[in-house]
Design an enzyme around this catalytic site. Structure first.
Site, PDB file in Angstrom:
ATOM      1  N   HIS A  33      35.096  26.647  30.800  1.00  0.00           N
ATOM      2  CA  HIS A  33      36.141  27.001  29.827  1.00  0.00           C
ATOM      3  C   HIS A  33      35.513  27.674  28.597  1.00  0.00           C
ATOM      4  CE1 HIS A  33      38.412  23.310  31.544  1.00  0.00           C
ATOM      5  NE2 HIS A  33      39.070  24.377  31.951  1.00  0.00           N
ATOM      6  N   LYS A  76      50.577  17.473  36.693  1.00  0.00           N
ATOM      7  CA  LYS A  76      49.836  17.103  37.900  1.00  0.00           C
ATOM      8  C   LYS A  76      49.301  15.668  37.931  1.00  0.00           C
ATOM      9  CE  LYS A  76      45.765  19.798  36.469  1.00  0.00           C
ATOM     10  NZ  LYS A  76      44.962  20.967  36.759  1.00  0.00           N
ATOM     11  N   ARG A 104      38.111  31.547  39.027  1.00  0.00           N
ATOM     12  CA  ARG A 104      36.801  31.133  39.529  1.00  0.00           C
ATOM     13  C   ARG A 104      36.553  31.715  40.912  1.00  0.00           C
ATOM     14  NH1 ARG A 104      37.941  25.041  38.886  1.00  0.00           N
ATOM     15  NH2 ARG A 104      39.911  25.972  39.487  1.00  0.00           N
ATOM     16  N   SER A 164      37.446  20.456  35.705  1.00  0.00           N
ATOM     17  CA  SER A 164      37.476  19.217  34.915  1.00  0.00           C
ATOM     18  C   SER A 164      37.432  18.003  35.843  1.00  0.00           C
ATOM     19  CB  SER A 164      38.729  19.187  34.040  1.00  0.00           C
ATOM     20  OG  SER A 164      38.696  20.265  33.140  1.00  0.00           O
TER      21      SER A 164
HETATM   22  N1  COA Z   1      35.768  26.842  34.174  1.00  0.00           N
HETATM   23  C1  COA Z   1      35.860  25.593  34.642  1.00  0.00           C
HETATM   24  N2  COA Z   1      37.013  25.065  35.115  1.00  0.00           N
HETATM   25  C2  COA Z   1      38.086  25.847  35.083  1.00  0.00           C
HETATM   26  C3  COA Z   1      38.060  27.161  34.614  1.00  0.00           C
HETATM   27  C4  COA Z   1      36.830  27.653  34.136  1.00  0.00           C
HETATM   28  N3  COA Z   1      36.715  28.886  33.669  1.00  0.00           N
HETATM   29  N4  COA Z   1      39.294  27.686  34.732  1.00  0.00           N
HETATM   30  C5  COA Z   1      40.056  26.732  35.251  1.00  0.00           C
HETATM   31  N5  COA Z   1      39.330  25.623  35.452  1.00  0.00           N
HETATM   32  C6  COA Z   1      39.784  24.363  36.050  1.00  0.00           C
HETATM   33  C7  COA Z   1      40.463  23.471  35.067  1.00  0.00           C
HETATM   34  O1  COA Z   1      39.548  22.587  34.448  1.00  0.00           O
HETATM   35  C8  COA Z   1      41.409  22.720  35.966  1.00  0.00           C
HETATM   36  O2  COA Z   1      40.682  21.696  36.597  1.00  0.00           O
HETATM   37  P1  COA Z   1      41.385  20.368  37.115  1.00  0.00           P
HETATM   38  O3  COA Z   1      42.490  20.783  38.044  1.00  0.00           O
HETATM   39  O4  COA Z   1      40.276  19.678  37.765  1.00  0.00           O
HETATM   40  O5  COA Z   1      41.899  19.674  35.867  1.00  0.00           O
HETATM   41  C9  COA Z   1      41.789  23.726  37.044  1.00  0.00           C
HETATM   42  O6  COA Z   1      40.754  24.683  37.015  1.00  0.00           O
HETATM   43  C10 COA Z   1      43.088  24.396  36.832  1.00  0.00           C
HETATM   44  O7  COA Z   1      43.075  25.023  35.574  1.00  0.00           O
HETATM   45  P2  COA Z   1      44.351  25.801  35.035  1.00  0.00           P
HETATM   46  O8  COA Z   1      44.874  26.708  36.061  1.00  0.00           O
HETATM   47  O9  COA Z   1      44.004  26.361  33.706  1.00  0.00           O
HETATM   48  O10 COA Z   1      45.398  24.689  34.969  1.00  0.00           O
HETATM   49  P3  COA Z   1      45.570  23.515  33.982  1.00  0.00           P
HETATM   50  O11 COA Z   1      46.088  22.401  34.768  1.00  0.00           O
HETATM   51  O12 COA Z   1      44.360  23.226  33.169  1.00  0.00           O
HETATM   52  O13 COA Z   1      46.718  24.079  33.000  1.00  0.00           O
HETATM   53  C11 COA Z   1      48.873  25.069  32.456  1.00  0.00           C
HETATM   54  C12 COA Z   1      47.927  24.566  33.548  1.00  0.00           C
HETATM   55  C13 COA Z   1      49.021  24.039  31.344  1.00  0.00           C
HETATM   56  C14 COA Z   1      48.353  26.347  31.890  1.00  0.00           C
HETATM   57  C15 COA Z   1      50.239  25.281  33.175  1.00  0.00           C
HETATM   58  O14 COA Z   1      50.578  24.132  33.903  1.00  0.00           O
HETATM   59  C16 COA Z   1      51.360  25.606  32.211  1.00  0.00           C
HETATM   60  O15 COA Z   1      51.466  26.724  31.761  1.00  0.00           O
HETATM   61  N6  COA Z   1      52.211  24.614  31.914  1.00  0.00           N
HETATM   62  C17 COA Z   1      53.347  24.779  31.012  1.00  0.00           C
HETATM   63  C18 COA Z   1      54.668  24.751  31.777  1.00  0.00           C
HETATM   64  C19 COA Z   1      55.081  26.137  32.158  1.00  0.00           C
HETATM   65  O16 COA Z   1      55.233  27.036  31.353  1.00  0.00           O
HETATM   66  N7  COA Z   1      55.303  26.309  33.477  1.00  0.00           N
HETATM   67  C20 COA Z   1      55.708  27.581  34.021  1.00  0.00           C
HETATM   68  C21 COA Z   1      54.503  28.427  34.372  1.00  0.00           C
HETATM   69  S1  COA Z   1      54.268  28.414  36.099  1.00  0.00           S
END
Ligand code: COA
Length: 169
Positions: free
Chosen positions: A22, A46, A96, A134
């Site tokens: 991140h 989730k 990724r 994460s």
């Molecule tokens: N390096 C390391 N890990 C990374 C990464 C990076 N560059 N990019 C992503 N990841 C990991 C994250 O740590 C996360 O890991 P985990 O699943 O083990 O926790 C995973 O990849 C998914 O990351 P991301 O896609 O950013 O999802 P998130 O769960 O962290 O966040 C939101 C998702 C909050 C952005 C999304 O759910 C959201 O927008 N929610 C609001 C509701 C909404 O508007 N919904 C409609 C849109 S569909």
């Protein structure tokens, strides 16, 4: 060179906890935009987070304290609504591997349908962090493994503390 459009971008996520992957995206995105808002999701669909929203925000603030144009905030509800409220027209997401693509495509298209004025920009995660998430970091830390190089030192310490609190060290 700065992106010559809206100068405010949002990097959203759950950051439970922030990893070096991140942080790599944050540092690179901060060079492209005048203002980068790291938006920590307070309602996570989730799973139950390991760290509270305040803990996640505080860790991010500490590790980004040397980046003057980076702000850490939290949001609830729809991301595009938060983007509108903060006058940001760009969402930054990290990719990724190919496996991220389908999910990210679905989210980007949903967000565009909800608000066509908000654009999603993808940045490739640095190769050395391509395996990180994460969840994998938590999995290692909670059974006493070494997370050096995966997360900033401060986060590694907090993970050790959490493992102790949970009696998992
Ligand atoms: N390096 C390391 N890990 C990374 C990464 C990076 N560059 N990019 C992503 N990841 C990991 C994250 O740590 C996360 O890991 P985990 O699943 O083990 O926790 C995973 O990849 C998914 O990351 P991301 O896609 O950013 O999802 P998130 O769960 O962290 O966040 C939101 C998702 C909050 C952005 C999304 O759910 C959201 O927008 N929610 C609001 C509701 C909404 O508007 N919904 C409609 C849109 S569909």
């Amino acid at each position: 060179m700065k992106v010559n459009m809206n100068q405010i971008a949002i990097y959203p996520g759950s950051f439970d906890p922030v990893t070096n992957g991140h942080l790599d995206i944050i540092k690179r995105a901060a060079k492209l935009y005048d203002h980068l808002i790291i938006a920590v999701a307070s309602n996570m669909e989730k799973k139950t987070p390991l760290f509270t929203i305040d803990e996640r925000i505080n860790m991010l603030r500490e590790v980004c304290s040397n980046l003057p144009n980076v702000e850490v905030d939290s949001f609830k509800g729809l991301l595009v609504d938060y983007a509108k409220k903060r006058s940001a027209s760009t969402l930054v997401k990290g990719l990724r591997a190919v496996s991220d693509f389908e999910y990210e495509l679905q989210m980007a298209l949903t967000n565009r349908k909800l608000n066509p004025d908000v654009e999603t920009i993808f940045m490739m995660t640095a190769f050395r962090y391509i395996y990180l998430s994460s969840s994998i970091v938590k999995q290692v830390a909670l059974v006493g493994g070494n997370t050096d190089g995966m997360v900033p030192p401060l986060v590694a310490e907090k993970l050790i503390q959490k493992a102790k609190e949970l009696g998992r060290e």
